[in-house]
Design a protein around this motif. Structure first.
Motif, PDB file in Angstrom:
ATOM      1  N   LEU A 124      99.873  59.419  51.858  1.00 54.95           N
ATOM      2  CA  LEU A 124      98.860  60.019  51.553  1.00 54.95           C
ATOM      3  C   LEU A 124      97.786  59.360  53.420  1.00 54.95           C
ATOM      4  CD1 LEU A 124      97.752  58.887  47.693  1.00 54.95           C
ATOM      5  CD2 LEU A 124      98.494  61.215  49.201  1.00 54.95           C
ATOM      6  N   ILE A 125      96.966  60.740  53.142  1.00 56.81           N
ATOM      7  CA  ILE A 125      96.141  60.516  55.140  1.00 56.81           C
ATOM      8  C   ILE A 125      94.804  60.389  54.088  1.00 56.81           C
ATOM      9  CG2 ILE A 125      95.891  61.884  57.018  1.00 56.81           C
ATOM     10  CD1 ILE A 125      98.003  63.023  55.964  1.00 56.81           C
TER      11      ILE A 125
ATOM     12  N   GLU B   9      93.864  54.631  49.269  1.00 55.54           N
ATOM     13  CA  GLU B   9      95.792  54.288  49.203  1.00 55.54           C
ATOM     14  C   GLU B   9      95.604  54.847  50.295  1.00 55.54           C
ATOM     15  OE1 GLU B   9      97.389  55.207  46.017  1.00 55.54           O
ATOM     16  OE2 GLU B   9      95.607  55.346  43.958  1.00 55.54           O
ATOM     17  N   GLY B  10      95.058  56.048  51.192  1.00 52.22           N
ATOM     18  CA  GLY B  10      96.230  56.632  52.774  1.00 52.22           C
ATOM     19  C   GLY B  10      96.081  55.446  53.221  1.00 52.22           C
ATOM     20  N   TYR B  11      97.102  56.139  54.364  1.00 60.00           N
ATOM     21  CA  TYR B  11      97.705  55.478  55.719  1.00 60.00           C
ATOM     22  C   TYR B  11      96.472  56.076  56.734  1.00 60.00           C
ATOM     23  CZ  TYR B  11     101.083  53.607  52.924  1.00 60.00           C
ATOM     24  OH  TYR B  11     102.038  52.900  51.606  1.00 60.00           O
ATOM     25  N   PRO B  12      96.770  55.398  57.402  1.00 56.28           N
ATOM     26  CA  PRO B  12      95.909  56.035  58.943  1.00 56.28           C
ATOM     27  C   PRO B  12      96.563  56.856  59.791  1.00 56.28           C
ATOM     28  CG  PRO B  12      95.927  53.443  59.111  1.00 56.28           C
ATOM     29  CD  PRO B  12      96.571  53.886  58.017  1.00 56.28           C
ATOM     30  N   VAL B  13      95.772  57.801  59.858  1.00 55.80           N
ATOM     31  CA  VAL B  13      96.282  59.380  60.734  1.00 55.80           C
ATOM     32  C   VAL B  13      97.245  58.648  62.000  1.00 55.80           C
ATOM     33  CG1 VAL B  13      95.565  60.930  62.246  1.00 55.80           C
ATOM     34  CG2 VAL B  13      94.249  60.636  60.490  1.00 55.80           C
ATOM     35  N   ARG B  14      97.365  57.495  62.427  1.00 57.11           N
ATOM     36  CA  ARG B  14      98.075  57.333  63.642  1.00 57.11           C
ATOM     37  C   ARG B  14      99.158  56.648  62.835  1.00 57.11           C
ATOM     38  NH1 ARG B  14      98.294  56.924  69.506  1.00 57.11           N
ATOM     39  NH2 ARG B  14      99.878  55.568  69.699  1.00 57.11           N
ATOM     40  N   GLN B  15      99.369  56.073  61.785  1.00 55.83           N
ATOM     41  CA  GLN B  15     100.448  55.552  60.956  1.00 55.83           C
ATOM     42  C   GLN B  15     101.375  56.759  60.647  1.00 55.83           C
ATOM     43  OE1 GLN B  15      99.823  52.382  58.545  1.00 55.83           O
ATOM     44  NE2 GLN B  15     101.738  52.357  57.700  1.00 55.83           N
ATOM     45  N   VAL B  16     101.065  57.621  60.351  1.00 55.69           N
ATOM     46  CA  VAL B  16     101.375  58.483  59.312  1.00 55.69           C
ATOM     47  C   VAL B  16     102.037  60.012  60.848  1.00 55.69           C
ATOM     48  CG1 VAL B  16     101.373  61.549  58.310  1.00 55.69           C
ATOM     49  CG2 VAL B  16      99.968  59.090  57.404  1.00 55.69           C
ATOM     50  N   ALA B  17     101.789  59.816  61.595  1.00 57.04           N
ATOM     51  CA  ALA B  17     101.793  60.862  63.095  1.00 57.04           C
ATOM     52  C   ALA B  17     103.411  59.774  63.314  1.00 57.04           C
ATOM     53  CB  ALA B  17     101.114  60.356  63.843  1.00 57.04           C
ATOM     54  N   GLN B  18     102.964  58.344  63.878  1.00 59.33           N
ATOM     55  CA  GLN B  18     104.176  57.922  64.171  1.00 59.33           C
ATOM     56  C   GLN B  18     105.361  57.792  63.243  1.00 59.33           C
ATOM     57  OE1 GLN B  18     104.058  56.105  67.029  1.00 59.33           O
ATOM     58  NE2 GLN B  18     106.634  55.857  66.304  1.00 59.33           N
ATOM     59  N   TRP B  19     104.898  57.791  62.112  1.00 58.26           N
ATOM     60  CA  TRP B  19     105.808  57.582  61.177  1.00 58.26           C
ATOM     61  C   TRP B  19     106.742  59.068  60.625  1.00 58.26           C
ATOM     62  CZ3 TRP B  19     106.200  61.409  56.586  1.00 58.26           C
ATOM     63  CH2 TRP B  19     107.111  61.373  55.723  1.00 58.26           C
ATOM     64  N   LEU B  20     105.710  60.121  61.429  1.00 62.36           N
ATOM     65  CA  LEU B  20     107.130  61.359  61.527  1.00 62.36           C
ATOM     66  C   LEU B  20     107.605  61.820  62.775  1.00 62.36           C
ATOM     67  CD1 LEU B  20     103.459  63.739  60.316  1.00 62.36           C
ATOM     68  CD2 LEU B  20     106.156  64.535  59.221  1.00 62.36           C
ATOM     69  N   ASN B  21     106.995  61.025  63.268  1.00 63.70           N
ATOM     70  CA  ASN B  21     107.929  60.773  65.149  1.00 63.70           C
ATOM     71  C   ASN B  21     109.120  59.881  64.344  1.00 63.70           C
ATOM     72  OD1 ASN B  21     106.625  62.594  67.029  1.00 63.70           O
ATOM     73  ND2 ASN B  21     105.550  61.503  67.365  1.00 63.70           N
ATOM     74  N   ASP B  22     109.238  58.859  64.076  1.00 64.79           N
ATOM     75  CA  ASP B  22     110.878  58.367  63.975  1.00 64.79           C
ATOM     76  C   ASP B  22     111.438  58.723  62.556  1.00 64.79           C
ATOM     77  OD1 ASP B  22     109.177  56.255  65.183  1.00 64.79           O
ATOM     78  OD2 ASP B  22     108.565  55.116  62.980  1.00 64.79           O
ATOM     79  N   GLU B  23     110.970  59.541  61.764  1.00 60.21           N
ATOM     80  CA  GLU B  23     111.791  60.675  60.873  1.00 60.21           C
ATOM     81  C   GLU B  23     112.145  61.480  61.882  1.00 60.21           C
ATOM     82  OE1 GLU B  23     113.115  60.902  57.877  1.00 60.21           O
ATOM     83  OE2 GLU B  23     111.901  58.279  57.112  1.00 60.21           O
ATOM     84  N   LEU B  24     111.554  62.313  62.779  1.00 59.66           N
ATOM     85  CA  LEU B  24     112.160  63.641  62.860  1.00 59.66           C
ATOM     86  C   LEU B  24     112.130  63.828  63.992  1.00 59.66           C
ATOM     87  CD1 LEU B  24     109.575  65.399  61.112  1.00 59.66           C
ATOM     88  CD2 LEU B  24     111.730  65.418  60.199  1.00 59.66           C
TER      89      LEU B  24
ATOM     90  N   LEU C  10      96.482  68.987  63.827  1.00 60.84           N
ATOM     91  CA  LEU C  10      94.969  68.256  64.182  1.00 60.84           C
ATOM     92  C   LEU C  10      95.504  66.704  63.883  1.00 60.84           C
ATOM     93  CD1 LEU C  10      92.039  68.432  63.725  1.00 60.84           C
ATOM     94  CD2 LEU C  10      92.660  68.520  60.851  1.00 60.84           C
ATOM     95  N   LEU C  11      96.090  65.888  63.311  1.00 60.80           N
ATOM     96  CA  LEU C  11      97.114  64.780  62.947  1.00 60.80           C
ATOM     97  C   LEU C  11      97.320  64.108  63.974  1.00 60.80           C
ATOM     98  CD1 LEU C  11      97.522  63.123  59.982  1.00 60.80           C
ATOM     99  CD2 LEU C  11      99.802  63.700  60.884  1.00 60.80           C
TER     100      LEU C  11
END
Length: 166
Positions: free
Chosen positions: A38-39, A66-81, A101-102
């Motif tokens: 969640l963002i 419950e959402g995660y900060p935008v930067r944390q989600v973007a970092q997770w996506l980069n780490d995963e992909l 946008l994210l």
């Protein structure tokens, strides 16, 4: 099936119109596992469509809590992909806009590309897609309109249509 499954990304959003923003991002990995985050909406992200909430069932208050900060989600996506280099989406136009946008608000660049899932599909797979997707929904108990589960649904539909066309 010995062929590697495509990595699929799905995004749920606050709505579809101007001002909409991502509220959940999920991926289905090549091994068939999936996850989602969640963002937390930024202060300037105020658009909220009650019809969209009826679909995904996620309240804005829950995102704030419950959402995660935008930067944390973007970092997770980069780490995963980043090592894979790309992920696929069935709603490329929307998902790519929300992904951009994210990353823009995270102050980061994506280290992967988002591509349209349809480029992987043969004409025969495309012809079978809708009916196959409905069959997979009926068999799997997947909760629709949640990013991780929708990504996995698309991956399973891709796999099934490949098998049917062999």
């Amino acid at each position: 099936m010995s062929e590697t499954l495509p990595t699929v990304l799905d995004i749920e959003a606050s709505g579809f119109g101007r001002g909409s923003y991502p509220i959940e991002v999920g991926i289905a990995r090549t091994d068939g596992s999936s996850c989602a985050f969640l963002i937390q909406p930024l202060d300037e992200w105020t658009h909220w469509d009650p019809k969209a909430e009826l679909l995904h069932g996620i309240a804005r208050e829950r995102l704030i809590r419950e959402g995660y900060p935008v930067r944390q989600v973007a970092q997770w996506l980069n780490d995963e992909l980043a090592s894979i280099g790309k992920a696929y989406s069935d709603s490329w136009g929307y998902d790519n806009t929300w992904l951009s946008l994210l990353f823009h608000h995270a102050g980061m660049l994506p280290r992967f590309r988002l591509e349209a899932l349809r480029i992987l599909l043969s004409e025969a797979q495309q012809a079978l897609w809708s009916d196959t997707k409905e069959a997979v929904i009926g068999e799997s108990g997947i909760h629709r309109h949640r990013a991780g589960e929708d990504a996995r649904l698309l991956q399973l539909t891709y796999q099934r249509t490949r098998l049917l066309c062999e």
